[in-house]
Design a protein around this motif. Structure first.
Motif, mmCIF file in Angstrom:
data_model
loop_
_atom_site.group_PDB
_atom_site.id
_atom_site.type_symbol
_atom_site.label_atom_id
_atom_site.label_comp_id
_atom_site.label_asym_id
_atom_site.label_seq_id
_atom_site.Cartn_x
_atom_site.Cartn_y
_atom_site.Cartn_z
ATOM 1 N N SER A 98 41.264 17.071 72.301
ATOM 2 C CA SER A 98 42.201 17.741 71.390
ATOM 3 C C SER A 98 43.591 17.894 71.988
ATOM 4 C CB SER A 98 41.662 19.126 71.016
ATOM 5 O OG SER A 98 41.598 19.948 72.167
ATOM 6 N N ILE A 139 44.328 23.469 66.454
ATOM 7 C CA ILE A 139 43.958 22.961 65.130
ATOM 8 C C ILE A 139 43.100 21.713 65.257
ATOM 9 C CG2 ILE A 139 44.873 21.954 63.004
ATOM 10 C CD1 ILE A 139 47.174 23.889 63.162
ATOM 11 N N LEU A 140 43.483 20.804 66.178
ATOM 12 C CA LEU A 140 42.661 19.613 66.413
ATOM 13 C C LEU A 140 41.269 20.011 66.897
ATOM 14 C CD1 LEU A 140 44.809 16.806 68.094
ATOM 15 C CD2 LEU A 140 43.545 16.703 65.948
ATOM 16 N N ILE A 161 39.244 21.119 64.015
ATOM 17 C CA ILE A 161 38.822 19.961 63.213
ATOM 18 C C ILE A 161 37.633 19.274 63.876
ATOM 19 C CG2 ILE A 161 39.518 17.657 62.442
ATOM 20 C CD1 ILE A 161 42.357 18.829 62.028
ATOM 21 N N ALA A 216 34.592 21.372 63.253
ATOM 22 C CA ALA A 216 34.166 21.232 61.860
ATOM 23 C C ALA A 216 33.413 19.915 61.655
ATOM 24 C CB ALA A 216 35.382 21.300 60.935
ATOM 25 N N ILE A 217 33.966 18.831 62.211
ATOM 26 C CA ILE A 217 33.318 17.521 62.062
ATOM 27 C C ILE A 217 31.959 17.524 62.749
ATOM 28 C CG2 ILE A 217 33.468 15.084 62.718
ATOM 29 C CD1 ILE A 217 36.531 15.331 62.324
ATOM 30 N N PHE A 276 39.698 27.790 58.185
ATOM 31 C CA PHE A 276 40.943 27.534 58.923
ATOM 32 C C PHE A 276 41.935 28.672 58.684
ATOM 33 C CE2 PHE A 276 39.239 23.233 58.751
ATOM 34 C CZ PHE A 276 39.525 22.766 60.028
#
Length: 869
Positions: free
Chosen positions: A551, A556-557, A560, A563-564, A657
């Motif tokens: 990241s 934020i990355l 993500i 989440a993935i 988020f």
């Protein structure tokens, strides 16, 4: 896809689908079937007794102390009985190998119970014999998990177990290599102690989750599910897109009953999906609405999915706090879903069902009044209870019990004045939707167990297990007596004979509850292997470093990626297991990276983030079990249903988020007034976001309007972002002046200190932001001592020694090496600056929304009048 593949399944086939997923596809008849039902019933009785206040008096201490082992033994045995091992395995009888696997697995689960004295004598460590029995136990656990949960959970656990044994091999990259463990050490950790299989997750399943699953099964058996669906259709069915709106509200209510999104889809979907198709929804969209609303049942307080109870242990807060933090996102998520189906209906000019003319405003007002009244009733219950306790302190329990019974009898008498509610046929030529004013009284007594549950949880602040026990205990009485009392009030002959029917319902409900728990029990046990691997090997820190590298230190990355990961794992794991795995590996990483980025992320926010994406896996193609169940009901394409449901669930994707960066949404550190404002603004924000993603507000959006509405939604959800650009939220203080600034600060105010120094594992220099609440002590030195700081000034540099033992600061800075060559020092200090209220950002955002509404209304007017726009 051929028409044959799109055929909607029959009711019998749908029930088989639910059973295969939730309670086992095998149902032997005769003596064997009776025996399996008896085992499930005994499991339920044991769990109820375990949660009861009299447990220490009627259960032996060794049974209570080893309840996790007993819990798992029941789960493994019933898995072998109820779930076929192979596709070719018989469904009407149990092969010899399943008997062997079930009995063997139950014995090995109880190994620690049978040989408790020996294990204690060895200091809790396994000897060679223990190690081999433990290994056999893991193998049988894997077989049970495979048959109930599928291969992914087992493969994941085996990979982690292989790392325990072979992580020291030369073939393993240096970055993740560890010292390795012997068979005895590994098996002690995984099977003998409470670090692995019998760890926190299985403990939560034993203490809390079983009672809530049983509560739901009994409430459904009593008839509450059909009552909630009828009420939802009576209130909303006559509106435009009414069946879809009723599906959303009905699924939110049945979320109280079923923690399974698949069961929720089939229970409500068999009625709602055909009616949605009838008013113009395609098979895929009808299925998608049901999926999106059913899956979200797991995030709806007061009874959330099993993962919510795990948060209690992992975060170290009460269940009341968990549901308080989860309440607002869940409610606005459902509001947004109702708005989605409303926009779908308006865009496609869908007809209404029935011939009644109802007002949308009055309907929404009436529903709001009902829910507000119900909440007020739950809150107000404490006052008469406290009066009775004050008047009769010794006998208050009996008086309250008698009063509750009297209220119950009165409500059953009211229900007996109307016919019992029968499920409607959604495919009938003319659909007669129920009238709320006529049917509401037929099931008011179903609300009593929910009120009792909420009262004990929220007012008495009892443990979730004890609260669920009292609510379940009341349900025992309801199931036993409701049919008899109704028959008596209706003047039926031999009404007392209906008591036997109630007893049958109660036993069947308890058996259903136990069978519904098999998967959760095995999921929490198998996930314990992954948790145990993290605690034994330290792989969590290695993975944290790896994800941080990927990241680039960008929060934020990182979110993500998390989440993935949740979505990918969720393709093969149930929600609970997915949550355990991802939270064990990633939560601490997100919190630490947030601190390094200067953002203080509360632990509960990250856990809810993982939880939300875990439930999304039931929606997401290509697996998305809830989407496949909905497609089976609707006869639509499963993959298209999944993608549409994911699109409808975008608000569930966006909210996590949002609340990571704006914890007001989780009602963290907000007053009542602030909470009400946050609720109103967040509701407007989610509706604006929904209108933007649906491409329709008052009429079809233009591209600039969609972009503007996304910007408005962002401003309403995160006004602090824009205010921080106008006025910085903090003012910088020189590190050398930290002590003086601390001494001058007001008690209770906040300082943010950025600590820089070498990492304990890698010796690389890193920064961590530590929030400090200024203590109420006189003088800077007293405040430093209270916080645990030991300062070593060196000119302009403010070095730190290792913090005082037992202070929170010690935990916050535990990842630094205070004895390395490079010093640990204060890099910067920030004090809260005077800033205008961030809520001022709402004004331009709402003015822009008003402008869009004005322009769209002008465009929509000619269309409404039948003229070209």
């Amino acid at each position: 896809m051929s028409d044959s593949n799109k055929r909607a399944l029959s009711e019998e086939e749908l029930q088989e689908l639910v059973a295969a997923s939730d309670s086992g596809a095998r149902s032997p008849v005769g003596a064997v079937g009776t025996f399996i039902a008896a085992v499930a019933l005994i499991w339920s009785v044991f769990q109820v007794l375990l949660a009861s206040p009299v447990a220490p008096y009627i259960l032996p201490g060794d049974l209570i102390n080893n309840s996790r082992q007993i819990h798992l033994a029941f789960a493994i045995f019933l898995a072998a009985m109820a779930y076929p091992l192979f596709k070719s395995s018989p469904r009407d009888r149990i092969p010899y190998y399943d008997w062997a696997l079930g009995i063997g697995g139950a014995f090995l689960a109880l190994y620690g119970y049978f040989f408790y004295e020996k294990i204690v004598g060895n200091g809790g460590l396994a000897d060679a014999t223990d190690a081999y029995f433990a290994l056999a136990g893991l193998i049988l656990l894997f077989i049970s998990a495979y048959r109930v949960l599928g291969p992914v959970m087992v493969i994941l656990a085996v990979v982690f177990l292989f790392y325990v044994f072979f992580g020291s091999s030369e073939a393993v990259p240096d970055q993740i290599r560890w010292a390795g463990a012997s068979l005895r050490k590994a098996m002690s950790h995984m099977w003998i102690t409470s670090e692995g299989v019998f760890g926190i997750a299985l403990g939560v399943s034993t203490k809390f989750v079983f009672l809530f699953v049983l509560f739901g099964a009994l409430l459904d058996k009593a008839g509450a599910g059909n009552y909630f669906i009828k009420m939802a259709f009576g209130a909303l069915g006559h509106l435009r897109g009414g069946p879809a709106k009723a599906a959303v509200v009905g699924s939110a209510a049945t979320g109280l009953i079923s923690g399974s999104s698949i069961a929720n889809v089939v229970t409500t979907g068999t009625f709602t999906i055909p009616l949605m198709k009838r008013v113009g929804f395609s098979a895929e969209k009808a299925g998608s609405v049901e999926v999106a609303s059913s899956v979200n049942g797991q995030i709806m307080p007061p009874v959330m999915g099993a993962a919510a109870f795990l948060m209690v242990e992992y975060v170290g807060i009460s269940y009341v706090e968990v549901i308080t933090h989860a309440f607002l996102p869940a409610v606005i998520s459902y509001i947004a879903l109702v708005y989605i189906v409303h926009l779908e209906a308006v865009k496609n000019n869908m007809p209404t069902l029935g011939n009644r003319v109802v007002s949308m405003g009055r309907t929404i007002g009436g529903m709001f009044a009902f829910f507000a009244g119900f909440a007020l009733l739950c809150y107000a219950t404490q006052f008469p209870v406290s009066w009775i306790v004050a008047l009769v302190p010794n006998g208050s329990g009996w008086i309250l019990g008698a009063l509750l019974f009297a209220i119950y009898v009165g409500l059953v008498y009211l229900a007996a004045q109307s016919p019992d509610l029968e499920p409607d046929d959604p495919n009938a030529e003319e659909v007669e939707l129920p009238v709320v004013a006529e049917i509401y009284k037929t099931g008011l007594y179903y609300l009593l167990p929910i009120i009792v549950l909420v009262y004990f949880l929220m007012i008495e602040r009892k443990s979730p297990g004890l609260s669920a026990f009292w609510a379940t205990f009341l349900l025992f009485g309801i199931l036993l007596t409701q049919k008899m009392l109704k028959a008596m009030f209706r003047g039926e002959v031999n009404a007392v004979n209906r008591l036997r029917d109630g007893g049958v319902d109660l036993i069947e409900g308890m058996i259903d509850g136990a069978r519904n728990m098999i998967g959760i029990g095995l999921a929490t046990a198998t996930a314990g292997i992954i948790v145990g691997t993290v605690s034994l090997t330290g792989i969590g820190q290695v993975m944290a470093d790896f994800v941080e590298f990927l990241s680039g230190g960008n929060l934020i990355l990182m979110l993500i990626f998390v989440a993935i990961l949740s979505l990918i794992l969720g393709m093969g794991l149930p929600t609970t297991a997915n949550y355990i795995v991802v939270s064990s590996l990633m939560v601490a990483v997100v919190v630490e990276l947030g601190a390094q980025s200067g953002l203080i992320v509360p632990l509960i926010a990250v856990h809810l983030f993982v939880f939300y994406f875990g439930i999304m896996a039931d929606v997401t193609p290509p697996v998305g079990l809830a989407s496949f169940a909905a497609a089976a009901v609707s006869g639509g394409d499963a993959i298209r249903t999944g993608f549409t449901a994911f699109f409808y669930s975008l608000r569930t994707v966006a909210l996590p988020f949002v609340f990571i960066f704006n914890t007001d949404l989780l009602l963290i550190d907000v007053t009542w007034v602030q909470g009400i404002i946050v609720f109103i603004v967040a509701t407007v924000g989610i509706l604006v976001f929904t209108a933007a993603t649906m491409g329709w507000f008052l009429t079809r959006n233009r591209i600039w309007e969609t972009v503007a509405m996304l910007l408005i939604a962002f401003a309403l959800f995160r006004p602090g972002f824009f205010m921080n650009q106008i006025q910085p939220p903090f003012e910088n203080i020189a590190p050398a002046a930290f002590s003086e600034a601390l001494g001058n600060a007001k008690p209770g105010s906040e300082l943010r200190v950025v600590i820089s120094g070498p990492d304990f594992d890698t010796l690389e220099i890193k920064d961590v932001t530590v929030p400090l609440t200024v203590p109420d002590a006189e003088g800077s030195q007293a405040r430093l001592d209270a916080l645990g700081f030991i300062l070593v000034p060196e000119g302009e540099v403010m070095r730190l020694d290792e913090p005082m033992f037992g202070r929170d600061l010690g935990d916050a800075l535990s990842s630094f090496d205070f004895y390395a060559d490079d010093p640990v020092q204060i890099a910067s200090v920030q004090a809260t600056a005077d800033q205008m209220p961030k809520e001022l950002i709402f004004i331009p955002a709402l003015l822009l929304l008003a402008l869009i509404a004005f322009l769209q209304r002008r465009r929509a007017q000619p269309i409404l009048q039948g003229e070209p726009a």
